[in-house]
Structure formats: C-alpha cells, structure tokens
Design a protein around this motif. Structure first.
Motif, PDB file in Angstrom:
ATOM      1  N   LEU A   1       3.740  11.124  -8.768  1.00  0.00           N
ATOM      2  CA  LEU A   1       3.289  11.401 -10.422  1.00  0.00           C
ATOM      3  C   LEU A   1       1.950  12.242 -10.416  1.00  0.00           C
ATOM      4  CD1 LEU A   1       3.752   7.880 -11.855  1.00  0.00           C
ATOM      5  CD2 LEU A   1       5.258  10.080 -12.257  1.00  0.00           C
ATOM      6  N   ALA A   2       1.096  11.943  -9.407  1.00  0.00           N
ATOM      7  CA  ALA A   2      -0.002  12.934  -9.363  1.00  0.00           C
ATOM      8  C   ALA A   2       0.332  14.417  -9.238  1.00  0.00           C
ATOM      9  CB  ALA A   2      -0.960  12.345  -8.221  1.00  0.00           C
ATOM     10  N   LEU A   3       1.368  14.638  -8.124  1.00  0.00           N
ATOM     11  CA  LEU A   3       1.795  15.983  -7.821  1.00  0.00           C
ATOM     12  C   LEU A   3       2.494  16.580  -9.240  1.00  0.00           C
ATOM     13  CD1 LEU A   3       3.035  15.679  -4.229  1.00  0.00           C
ATOM     14  CD2 LEU A   3       0.996  16.995  -4.975  1.00  0.00           C
ATOM     15  N   PHE A   4       3.251  15.794  -9.730  1.00  0.00           N
ATOM     16  CA  PHE A   4       3.688  16.350 -10.975  1.00  0.00           C
ATOM     17  C   PHE A   4       2.954  16.621 -11.962  1.00  0.00           C
ATOM     18  CE2 PHE A   4       6.173  15.214 -15.167  1.00  0.00           C
ATOM     19  CZ  PHE A   4       7.215  16.365 -14.757  1.00  0.00           C
ATOM     20  N   ILE A   5       2.141  15.745 -12.202  1.00  0.00           N
ATOM     21  CA  ILE A   5       1.064  16.047 -13.286  1.00  0.00           C
ATOM     22  C   ILE A   5       0.262  17.082 -13.104  1.00  0.00           C
ATOM     23  CG2 ILE A   5      -0.837  15.025 -14.686  1.00  0.00           C
ATOM     24  CD1 ILE A   5       0.542  12.345 -14.474  1.00  0.00           C
ATOM     25  N   ALA A   6      -0.115  17.344 -11.872  1.00  0.00           N
ATOM     26  CA  ALA A   6      -0.922  18.641 -11.367  1.00  0.00           C
ATOM     27  C   ALA A   6      -0.286  19.701 -11.318  1.00  0.00           C
ATOM     28  CB  ALA A   6      -1.638  18.342  -9.900  1.00  0.00           C
ATOM     29  N   SER A   7       0.903  19.619 -11.031  1.00  0.00           N
ATOM     30  CA  SER A   7       1.698  20.933 -11.324  1.00  0.00           C
ATOM     31  C   SER A   7       1.855  21.533 -12.509  1.00  0.00           C
ATOM     32  CB  SER A   7       3.131  20.739 -10.599  1.00  0.00           C
ATOM     33  OG  SER A   7       2.976  20.315  -9.237  1.00  0.00           O
ATOM     34  N   LEU A   8       2.218  20.393 -13.390  1.00  0.00           N
ATOM     35  CA  LEU A   8       2.374  21.266 -14.896  1.00  0.00           C
ATOM     36  C   LEU A   8       1.084  21.560 -15.105  1.00  0.00           C
ATOM     37  CD1 LEU A   8       4.645  18.142 -16.643  1.00  0.00           C
ATOM     38  CD2 LEU A   8       5.331  20.466 -15.919  1.00  0.00           C
ATOM     39  N   THR A   9       0.102  20.835 -15.106  1.00  0.00           N
ATOM     40  CA  THR A   9      -1.217  21.541 -15.502  1.00  0.00           C
ATOM     41  C   THR A   9      -1.605  22.704 -15.090  1.00  0.00           C
ATOM     42  OG1 THR A   9      -2.195  19.180 -15.791  1.00  0.00           O
ATOM     43  CG2 THR A   9      -3.612  20.730 -15.653  1.00  0.00           C
ATOM     44  N   ALA A  10      -1.307  23.012 -13.579  1.00  0.00           N
ATOM     45  CA  ALA A  10      -1.651  24.350 -13.221  1.00  0.00           C
ATOM     46  C   ALA A  10      -0.878  25.512 -13.491  1.00  0.00           C
ATOM     47  CB  ALA A  10      -1.326  24.181 -11.439  1.00  0.00           C
ATOM     48  N   MET A  11       0.361  25.251 -14.038  1.00  0.00           N
ATOM     49  CA  MET A  11       1.619  25.858 -14.693  1.00  0.00           C
ATOM     50  C   MET A  11       0.745  26.504 -15.957  1.00  0.00           C
ATOM     51  SD  MET A  11       5.250  24.491 -13.503  1.00  0.00           S
ATOM     52  CE  MET A  11       6.002  25.817 -14.580  1.00  0.00           C
ATOM     53  N   LEU A  12       0.184  25.650 -16.753  1.00  0.00           N
ATOM     54  CA  LEU A  12      -0.182  25.931 -18.020  1.00  0.00           C
ATOM     55  C   LEU A  12      -1.727  26.627 -18.005  1.00  0.00           C
ATOM     56  CD1 LEU A  12       0.695  22.680 -19.856  1.00  0.00           C
ATOM     57  CD2 LEU A  12       1.813  24.871 -19.841  1.00  0.00           C
TER      58      LEU A  12
ATOM     59  N   TRP B   1       0.950  -1.193   0.012  1.00  0.00           N
ATOM     60  CA  TRP B   1       0.162   0.100   0.090  1.00  0.00           C
ATOM     61  C   TRP B   1       0.858   1.371  -0.112  1.00  0.00           C
ATOM     62  CZ3 TRP B   1      -4.252   2.435  -0.985  1.00  0.00           C
ATOM     63  CH2 TRP B   1      -4.561   3.478  -0.475  1.00  0.00           C
ATOM     64  N   PHE B   2       1.858   1.208   0.722  1.00  0.00           N
ATOM     65  CA  PHE B   2       2.741   2.450   0.800  1.00  0.00           C
ATOM     66  C   PHE B   2       3.577   2.642  -0.482  1.00  0.00           C
ATOM     67  CE2 PHE B   2       2.504   2.101   5.410  1.00  0.00           C
ATOM     68  CZ  PHE B   2       1.879   3.392   5.706  1.00  0.00           C
ATOM     69  N   LYS B   3       3.846   1.578  -1.028  1.00  0.00           N
ATOM     70  CA  LYS B   3       4.727   1.616  -2.082  1.00  0.00           C
ATOM     71  C   LYS B   3       3.968   1.972  -3.225  1.00  0.00           C
ATOM     72  CE  LYS B   3       6.814  -2.322  -3.383  1.00  0.00           C
ATOM     73  NZ  LYS B   3       6.949  -3.504  -3.911  1.00  0.00           N
ATOM     74  N   HIS B   4       2.531   1.496  -3.502  1.00  0.00           N
ATOM     75  CA  HIS B   4       1.761   2.066  -4.463  1.00  0.00           C
ATOM     76  C   HIS B   4       1.387   3.763  -4.066  1.00  0.00           C
ATOM     77  CE1 HIS B   4      -1.663   2.396  -7.436  1.00  0.00           C
ATOM     78  NE2 HIS B   4      -2.400   3.163  -6.321  1.00  0.00           N
ATOM     79  N   LEU B   5       1.210   4.034  -2.820  1.00  0.00           N
ATOM     80  CA  LEU B   5       0.966   5.280  -2.587  1.00  0.00           C
ATOM     81  C   LEU B   5       1.546   6.197  -3.002  1.00  0.00           C
ATOM     82  CD1 LEU B   5      -1.714   6.761  -1.454  1.00  0.00           C
ATOM     83  CD2 LEU B   5      -0.762   6.651   0.740  1.00  0.00           C
ATOM     84  N   ALA B   6       3.020   6.029  -2.595  1.00  0.00           N
ATOM     85  CA  ALA B   6       4.306   6.978  -2.816  1.00  0.00           C
ATOM     86  C   ALA B   6       4.366   7.130  -4.108  1.00  0.00           C
ATOM     87  CB  ALA B   6       5.358   6.249  -2.218  1.00  0.00           C
ATOM     88  N   VAL B   7       4.298   6.077  -5.225  1.00  0.00           N
ATOM     89  CA  VAL B   7       4.541   6.639  -6.341  1.00  0.00           C
ATOM     90  C   VAL B   7       3.448   7.248  -7.172  1.00  0.00           C
ATOM     91  CG1 VAL B   7       5.012   5.309  -8.710  1.00  0.00           C
ATOM     92  CG2 VAL B   7       6.060   4.369  -6.685  1.00  0.00           C
ATOM     93  N   ARG B   8       2.208   6.644  -6.628  1.00  0.00           N
ATOM     94  CA  ARG B   8       1.200   7.279  -7.417  1.00  0.00           C
ATOM     95  C   ARG B   8       0.984   8.940  -7.082  1.00  0.00           C
ATOM     96  NH1 ARG B   8      -4.928   4.709  -6.846  1.00  0.00           N
ATOM     97  NH2 ARG B   8      -6.158   6.471  -7.853  1.00  0.00           N
ATOM     98  N   LEU B   9       1.247   9.188  -5.751  1.00  0.00           N
ATOM     99  CA  LEU B   9       1.223  10.623  -5.222  1.00  0.00           C
ATOM    100  C   LEU B   9       2.226  11.441  -5.911  1.00  0.00           C
ATOM    101  CD1 LEU B   9       0.389  10.276  -1.292  1.00  0.00           C
ATOM    102  CD2 LEU B   9      -0.806  11.467  -2.998  1.00  0.00           C
TER     103      LEU B   9
END
Length: 494
Positions: free
Chosen positions: A14-25, A4-12
């Motif tokens: 990547l989600a933060l990275f994609i959300a940050s790029l989307t917000a910047m645009l 659970w921690f492994k999946h959650l860490a990777v998923r969080l």
C-alpha cells in the motif's frame, strides 16, 4: 513472526502504491525546479510518509474495531449470554492477530483483550470452564490484579488441575500482594495442598500465621501436620505447634515436637515467650521422658546436640537477677566505709563475673570480658615498660641548611637585546641555545600595550661602545642576527 510478515507485506504494498501515485502527480513539477538529478530525494520522502500513514490508519481502524467488539462482548456478558460474548471475544482476538496492528502497536490492544478474556473465563462459573492458558498468561503479565488473583486461587483450591506454570504464577501473586492477608492465606492453603516446605512457602506460612486476625483452624492444623512430617524445629515450627495444641490438636507428635524445639532452639528475646508457653505445656513431664521424646522426634540431631536442661532459659533469668543483686549489694556495703572499698570492689567484680558467666548470652559475654582484660593488661605492661625504661638521649635538631649565596650585584648599565618573543617557551629556548655557545644570556619580561614580550639579552657592559663592539662580533660570528643596546635590567627568575 507470521504476524510481522503479514503486516509488513500489506503495509509495504500500500505504501508503494500511494507513493507511486503521489510521485506521478508531483514529480513533473518538482523536476522543473530541482532538476532530474535530485528526484530520488522526494521519492524517498513520499515512500516514508506513505509507509507511516498506512501504519497509522491501520492502527486506528484496528483500535476502533477492538473497542466495538469488546464493548459488545461486555454487553452480552452482563446479559448472561456467554456464548455470544465468547464469539465476540474470538473476533476481537482475530482482529489483534490481523494485519491492522504491527508488533509494536498491538501490545496495548492485546493487553486489553487478555484482561477481558481472563475476567470472562474466571467469571464463567466453574473451574472446568476456565481457560487456564488465558488466565495464566494474564496473571503472569498483571499479577497485581487482586480480583483475578483471588478468583484464580479460589479455582485452585476448588480442585482445578495444576500445570507447570501454576507455581510460578503463585509466586508472582505472593510477591505482588505481600500484605494482603486473604491472598496470603489462600496461597498458604495451596502450598499446603502441594506439601511444599521451601523458602517461598515458609514465608507465606509465616505471613498467614502472624496476621492480626486468627488464621483458620484447618490451616493451623494442616501446617502443623506438614511441619511434623518434615521434623521441622525452628521458631516458626514452635509457634505453629503451640497454635495447633492450643486449638485442640491431640496429634501424638505435637508434644515430641515441642520437646525438640525446647532443646534445640536457643532462647532469645523473640523466642522466649514461645519457649515459656511450651514449658508450661510440658511441665508435667520429667526430664528423662522429655529427652526420650525429643530423641524419638529427631534422633540424629538430638544425639549430636549437647544435652540442655529443660528449664535452662528460666535459670538464665534467675542467674541474671542473682548476679545483679549481688553486685548492687557489694556496692552498697562498700560505700559507707572507705576502708571497705577494696573488699566491696572485689565483691562487685565477683558479682559481675557471676552475672556474665550465667547471662542469657554467657558465651559471648565471657569472650568480651576476656578480651577486655587482655587489652587492659597489655596496655598496663606497655605503659610500665615505657615508664621504667631508660630515658632516650635527647635528639638534637638538625643543623640549619646553609643559606644560598646571594646573586652577584651587577652595576654595569648597558646590555644587548638580541630577540623578543610573545611566547615564554620560545624565549627560554633561545636563551638555552646562547648559553650553549658560552654566552651570558638571560631573559626578561616587558609589557607593551596589551602584549607581553619575553626579551632575550646578552651580558652587561660599562659603556655603550663596548656593547656595540660585542654585538658586532657576535653578528659576524653569525650567532645572532639584529640587536640593539638596551639598559640593563635584572633577569626574571625562571
């Protein structure tokens, strides 16, 4: 928890990275239309959407990888290349345990992998090569898989080691296949090898013995040996002893076991055929020898049990027929001659008492007859006392209640209306206040248009001048406010 921690860490991340790029645009364009104060809302929406999108993409990649690995493993297994198939199944297991699947989305692929692993291990050839942990985990989740259950039971009967989970899995398989005779007989053989005589095992033995097809002779003799060693005396034990004897068993404990069953099992319509068969086998043994054999088989129970005749159930049937014949004969003798009716009735009653006294369930019949006689006698005594006792004096009807006095008839044509309300409760409240002042107040109901008014009125007068003078007096005393003279109307009932 580690998965659970492994999946959650990777998923969080990547989600933060994609959300940050989307917000910047997109945020500069949104800030001009929405204002800086509302920018937190699109940021949260971007993050939640990115988190869901990453999870969905990971699950799709993981399912694709699982389909490929399991398909290739099946191909290698069909080709007889077990080593390569095992390697691919190990890679599939690593995919299930990777970060591609969340704890919720991994249930289905984990079930598919577990099923293929269990079938692969069961088909690997010998019991030593089977992975007990994998097969046990699969059968605990899917006990209805008949092929896997049968293969697992075959391995147990071939000598595979019994673990702490084995008996629990066997119980689940038996509950999942209650009408499958081959499965039940393999379970019976397993329970027999474990010398089990508990409730679950007894039900399995009963199912295996009562099947349409005759059970294996080895199973019959094995169950009989187990029951004899445990000194069992019940309906199932009687049937097993009979089957074992009829299939050529010459165990010296069989005849004592049959004798104990004949002495301790109460004859019923279900047990009577087996008891008759046992009596046929024991026909050449005298009663003293039978009692000695039964005491040797179960000394404690036989010593405390009341002695029974070995042919008691046969005498029940004979006495039943004798009682019926005597009762019918007495009735036939009484019918032609009316003068012999009393004697015939007495003989019929005697025959019926003999019938109930010697019937198969004589003790219960005696209590039923005794209870019926007591009830009939009590009813006769009560009826006689009521008939012969003194007659009760006639009860005069209570005097009629006096009729309420009629309301006085008012002939005065005028009254004072001092208020009108749309709620009945308000009108009643004001009437009570006026009555506390000593006034003859009442209310009436009037309809005007779509509204109903509850009019509060005071007293009645012969002339309009008297009404006006009385109204002015009440107004000067500040008891009422405005008023007007109205035609008198009989008050509405409360």
């Amino acid at each position: 928890m580690t998965l659970w921690f492994k999946h959650l860490a990777v998923r969080l991340w990547l989600a933060l990275f994609i959300a940050s790029l989307t917000a910047m645009l997109l945020l500069p364009a949104l800030a001009r239309s929405m204002g800086p104060a509302w920018m937190i809302i699109p940021v949260v929406i971007f993050f939640l959407f990115s988190f869901w999108l990453v999870g969905w993409v990971f699950a799709a990649i993981g399912r694709h990888q699982m389909d490929r690995l399991l398909g290739e493993a099946s191909v290698w297994e069909r080709a007889g290349m077990n080593r390569e198939a095992r390697q691919l199944l190990a890679r599939a297991e690593g995919t299930v345990d990777s970060f591609f699947f969340s704890p919720f989305s991994r249930r289905r692929p984990a079930g598919r992998l577990l099923a293929q692993l269990a079938r692969f291990e069961l088909a690997s050839g010998t019991a030593e090569n089977a992975s007990e942990s994998v097969v046990a985990a699969y059968l605990r989740r899917f006990p209805r898989d008949r092929e896997a259950a049968a293969k697992w039971l075959e391995g147990l009967l071939a000598g595979r080691a019994v673990t702490r989970y084995t008996h629990d899995i066997a119980v689940q398989i038996g509950a999942a296949h209650p009408d499958d005779v081959p499965i039940q007989r393999m379970l019976a053989q397993f329970y027999l090898s474990e010398r089990r005589c508990d409730f679950v095992a007894l039900n399995t033995y009963r199912t295996a013995m009562r099947a349409n097809e005759a059970p294996p002779v080895e199973l019959i003799h094995g169950v009989a040996d187990l029951f004899l060693a445990n000194q069992r005396v019940d309906n199932l034990a009687l049937r097993v002893y009979l089957e074992s004897y009829q299939h050529g068993s010459r165990d010296s404990r069989i005849l004592p076991g049959l004798t104990a069953c004949c002495r301790l099992i109460h004859p019923t319509p279900l047990t009577l055929p087996d008891l008759e068969s046992a009596e046929t086998i024991l026909a050449g043994i005298d009663s003293a020898r039978r009692r000695a054999m039964a005491v040797d088989f179960m000394p404690d129970m036989i010593a405390d049990h009341a002695a029974r005749s070995p042919r008691r159930h046969r005498r029940y049937l004979a006495d039943l027929g004798t009682g019926v014949k005597s009762a019918l004969g007495a009735m036939r003798a009484a019918l032609p001659d009316p003068g012999r009716l009393t004697q015939g009735a007495a003989q019929t009653a005697a025959g019926l008492m003999h019938l109930f006294g010697r019937a198969l369930f004589s003790q219960a019949a005696k209590w039923i007859v005794l209870g019926s006689v007591v009830v009939a006698f009590g009813w006769l005594v009560v009826n006689t006392v009521l008939h012969l006792g003194p007659e009760a004096p006639p009860v005069s009807p209570p005097p009629p209640a006096p009729a309420p006095a009629p309301a006085p008839v008012v002939t005065d044509p005028f009254t004072l209306q001092v208020a009108a309300y749309l709620k009945e409760s308000d009108g009643r409240r004001f009437v009570d206040q006026l009555k506390e002042q000593g006034l003859d107040a009442y209310w009436t109901r009037a309809t005007s248009g779509n509204k109903t008014w509850f009019q509060v009125r005071v007293s009645h007068f012969k002339t309009k001048d008297e009404a006006l003078a009385y109204g002015e007096a009440l107004k000067n005393r500040q008891i009422i406010g405005d008023y007007y003279v109205a035609n008198y109307k009989r008050p509405d009932l409360p």
